[in-house]
Design an enzyme around this catalytic site. Sequence first.
Site, PDB file in Angstrom:
ATOM      1  N   LYS A 126      36.001  35.132  -4.911  1.00  0.00           N
ATOM      2  CA  LYS A 126      36.451  36.522  -4.401  1.00  0.00           C
ATOM      3  C   LYS A 126      37.604  37.036  -5.264  1.00  0.00           C
ATOM      4  O   LYS A 126      38.378  36.021  -5.853  1.00  0.00           O
ATOM      5  CB  LYS A 126      37.061  36.359  -3.021  1.00  0.00           C
ATOM      6  CG  LYS A 126      36.891  37.733  -2.476  1.00  0.00           C
ATOM      7  CD  LYS A 126      35.342  37.916  -1.692  1.00  0.00           C
ATOM      8  CE  LYS A 126      35.067  39.284  -1.024  1.00  0.00           C
ATOM      9  NZ  LYS A 126      34.110  39.353  -0.178  1.00  0.00           N
ATOM     10  N   ASP A 166      32.687  44.916  -2.934  1.00  0.00           N
ATOM     11  CA  ASP A 166      33.251  44.661  -1.459  1.00  0.00           C
ATOM     12  C   ASP A 166      33.799  46.056  -1.227  1.00  0.00           C
ATOM     13  O   ASP A 166      33.557  47.026  -1.689  1.00  0.00           O
ATOM     14  CB  ASP A 166      34.307  43.440  -1.437  1.00  0.00           C
ATOM     15  CG  ASP A 166      34.544  42.976  -0.132  1.00  0.00           C
ATOM     16  OD1 ASP A 166      33.650  42.195   0.287  1.00  0.00           O
ATOM     17  OD2 ASP A 166      35.477  43.292   0.380  1.00  0.00           O
TER      18      ASP A 166
END
Length: 446
Positions: A126, A166
């Site tokens: 991430k 995201d």
Amino acid sequence: MNPYAAEVFTQLKNRIPWETEFLQAVEEVFISISPVLEQNPKFKSERILERIVEPERTIMFRVPWIDDRNQINVNRGFRVQFNSTLGPYKGGLRFHPSVTLGALKFLGFEQIFKNSLTGLQMGGGKGGSDFNCRGRSDMEIMRFCQSFMTELANYIGPDIDVPAGDIGVGGREIGYLYGQYKRLTHNWNGTLTGKGQEWGGSLLRPEATGYGVTYFTAEVLKRFGHDFHGKTVAMSGFGNVAWGVVQKVTELGGRVVTLSGPDGFIHDADGIVGDKVEYMLDMRLGGRDEVKMYAEKFGVPFYPGKRPWDVPCDIALPCAIQNELGLNDAKNLLKNGCKFVIEGANMPSTKEAVDFLQASKVVFAPGKAANAGGVAVSGLEMAQNHSGQKWTSEVVDEKLHAIMFNIHKICVESSEKYGHNDDYVAGANIGGFTRVAEGMIDQGVC
Ligand code: GLU
């Protein structure tokens, strides 16, 4: 918690007490997998827990950029390459003021198990930045993305690490990031998913997370003798995930009645359908990061500063951000007749809320299982890029549906195997963890 897990968790807590969201995510997984550790002593002798909580690599960098007033701004950029056992690091980029190293470690850690549940070849990672896109012009966003990628490009690649979107990173940002990546590497190789339809993107990727949440919820409903017909759904968020959810829930006969943003929530009792769904896209690109404009446009009530968890509903789908649904919200949901809480965002419910809902027999399913459809279609985008093919939306949808069906099955079977029965949290964590842990043992100490 199993004593070995408790020992590793205590060490972690003492070392990084400020990374509270990461610790929350680790604690949840460790509690769930305790029976697995008891039955499989090899996970302790191989020191899997100490290894799995430590990212393989963390990159932190400066992101300097110039705004429309010619002022220099500096943000922080990160990429946490957490675990590559199952494939190249895979996971989104989040641009949001709440981004810190600890937040990205929580998201990267969750991503390991989510990606494992999809059954595809994807490790977990991430990244992102504390950049706030609110009120920024297109050109400012482009300059920011270019500066961010100028550093990140050194660490990613189609078989190394494949970022995606995201919160705060949608099709527009992926375009700017990809353009800069190509310029720096002289290479069109598909690194980044969520690309545009005409330049390597997969059909249905924008809808995939929301569609997947809905397919997963449909499986849960079916297991308990229900379906979406006539059901009222309270949902938070208005971005990437929420947009897909409103479309698919409506198609399956349900009615989504709320949207939320940092400014509050709107309640549209007639349901968010037709033009209103398209308007959600305008709201995101409008750069105001608020839902009040929906209420103004369609003449429905707006509740400033509030979250949609005291609206009567059958199903609640938190699709905004971590820890947005607390204990009091959980109590309100139960009081108002909610029977199912399925997470569309990553860890949107606090531990206290989850414990309360489970003790109250509200069926609860965690994001790492329910929202895996987004990264799953990212995996399908990588497969299409590698093979030079473009699949039809029917093919992608069928594969997405099969993956969500299978994740639900893994959750049910894994929780039942260890005597947890209707506990989707245990099922998701056990199912996701086992595949990664076994792979780590196969690959030796690395
Ligand atoms: N950000 C999404 C997630 O939380 C998608 C990641 C991806 O497509 O790589 O799973």
